[in-house]
Design a protein around this motif. Structure first.
Motif, PDB file in Angstrom:
ATOM      1  N   GLU A 142       0.758   5.740  -0.880  1.00 42.83           N
ATOM      2  CA  GLU A 142       0.106   6.977  -1.302  1.00 42.83           C
ATOM      3  C   GLU A 142       1.183   7.986  -1.644  1.00 42.83           C
ATOM      4  O   GLU A 142       2.267   7.968  -1.059  1.00 42.83           O
ATOM      5  CB  GLU A 142      -0.774   7.555  -0.193  1.00 42.83           C
ATOM      6  CG  GLU A 142      -1.978   6.730   0.149  1.00 42.83           C
ATOM      7  CD  GLU A 142      -2.828   7.369   1.244  1.00 42.83           C
ATOM      8  OE1 GLU A 142      -2.425   8.403   1.813  1.00 42.83           O
ATOM      9  OE2 GLU A 142      -3.894   6.815   1.537  1.00 42.83           O
ATOM     10  N   TYR A 187       0.858  -1.181   0.000  1.00 41.54           N
ATOM     11  CA  TYR A 187       0.000   0.000   0.000  1.00 41.54           C
ATOM     12  C   TYR A 187       0.895   1.232   0.000  1.00 41.54           C
ATOM     13  O   TYR A 187       1.862   1.308   0.751  1.00 41.54           O
ATOM     14  CB  TYR A 187      -0.889   0.021   1.248  1.00 41.54           C
ATOM     15  CG  TYR A 187      -1.814   1.219   1.294  1.00 41.54           C
ATOM     16  CD1 TYR A 187      -3.059   1.186   0.699  1.00 41.54           C
ATOM     17  CD2 TYR A 187      -1.420   2.396   1.926  1.00 41.54           C
ATOM     18  CE1 TYR A 187      -3.907   2.286   0.726  1.00 41.54           C
ATOM     19  CE2 TYR A 187      -2.258   3.500   1.969  1.00 41.54           C
ATOM     20  CZ  TYR A 187      -3.495   3.443   1.364  1.00 41.54           C
ATOM     21  OH  TYR A 187      -4.326   4.533   1.390  1.00 41.54           O
ATOM     22  N   THR A 218      -2.873   6.427  -5.224  1.00 41.95           N
ATOM     23  CA  THR A 218      -2.918   5.393  -4.207  1.00 41.95           C
ATOM     24  C   THR A 218      -2.651   4.076  -4.911  1.00 41.95           C
ATOM     25  O   THR A 218      -3.302   3.768  -5.917  1.00 41.95           O
ATOM     26  CB  THR A 218      -4.295   5.335  -3.502  1.00 41.95           C
ATOM     27  OG1 THR A 218      -4.582   6.618  -2.941  1.00 41.95           O
ATOM     28  CG2 THR A 218      -4.307   4.277  -2.415  1.00 41.95           C
TER      29      THR A 218
END
Length: 144
Positions: A13, A11, A40
């Motif tokens: 961003e 993950y 993202t």
């Protein structure tokens, strides 16, 4: 990374800077009033959000496909047709729907247009007004 396929272990961003160009930029001159992007990344899926507004957009010798570069990740191994691409000022007669295509392994968005009774085609830099402003805003999903 987890060995469990159901674990979220990727993950991210961040921000990116969308850059307007053409296959052959020639004398393309772009002055940005606003040029922002965020992303993202979850696993192999990337979501891009962007807004671009130019105060000056001129070209006379530029040619080829209209492109947006600066993507934070290259696309996967297959062609990706993604999201609508709203473009203010586009002059492509007969075309009513605009989207994006990312070539396999590329970090460049190509504008693509379609319409009733016309063959689908890439948006060319000459389809955009010279001497005026261009406004683009969108959200794009693609696989890496």
């Amino acid at each position: 990374a987890s060995a469990n396929v159901n674990s979220l272990d990727d993950y991210e961003e961040g921000t990116w800077t969308p850059v307007l160009s053409a296959t052959t930029p020639g004398n393309l001159s772009v002055v940005y009033a606003s040029q922002v992007g965020s992303y993202t990344k979850i696993g192999q899926t990337v979501r891009l959000d962007f807004y671009v507004e130019t105060s000056t957009f001129t070209h006379t010798t530029a040619s080829g496909r209209f492109t947006i570069s600066g993507l934070p990740f290259a696309s996967g191994a297959t062609y990706v047709a993604v999201g609508p691409l709203p473009i203010n000022g586009l002059v492509k007669v007969g075309f009513t729907s605009y989207t994006c295509i990312i070539d396999p392994g590329a970090s460049v968005i190509n504008g693509y247009a379609s319409g009733s009774g016309v063959s689908s085609a890439f948006i060319q830099i000459t389809d955009l007004p010279t001497g005026g402003t261009v406004v683009l805003q969108g959200t794009i999903l693609y696989k890496v």
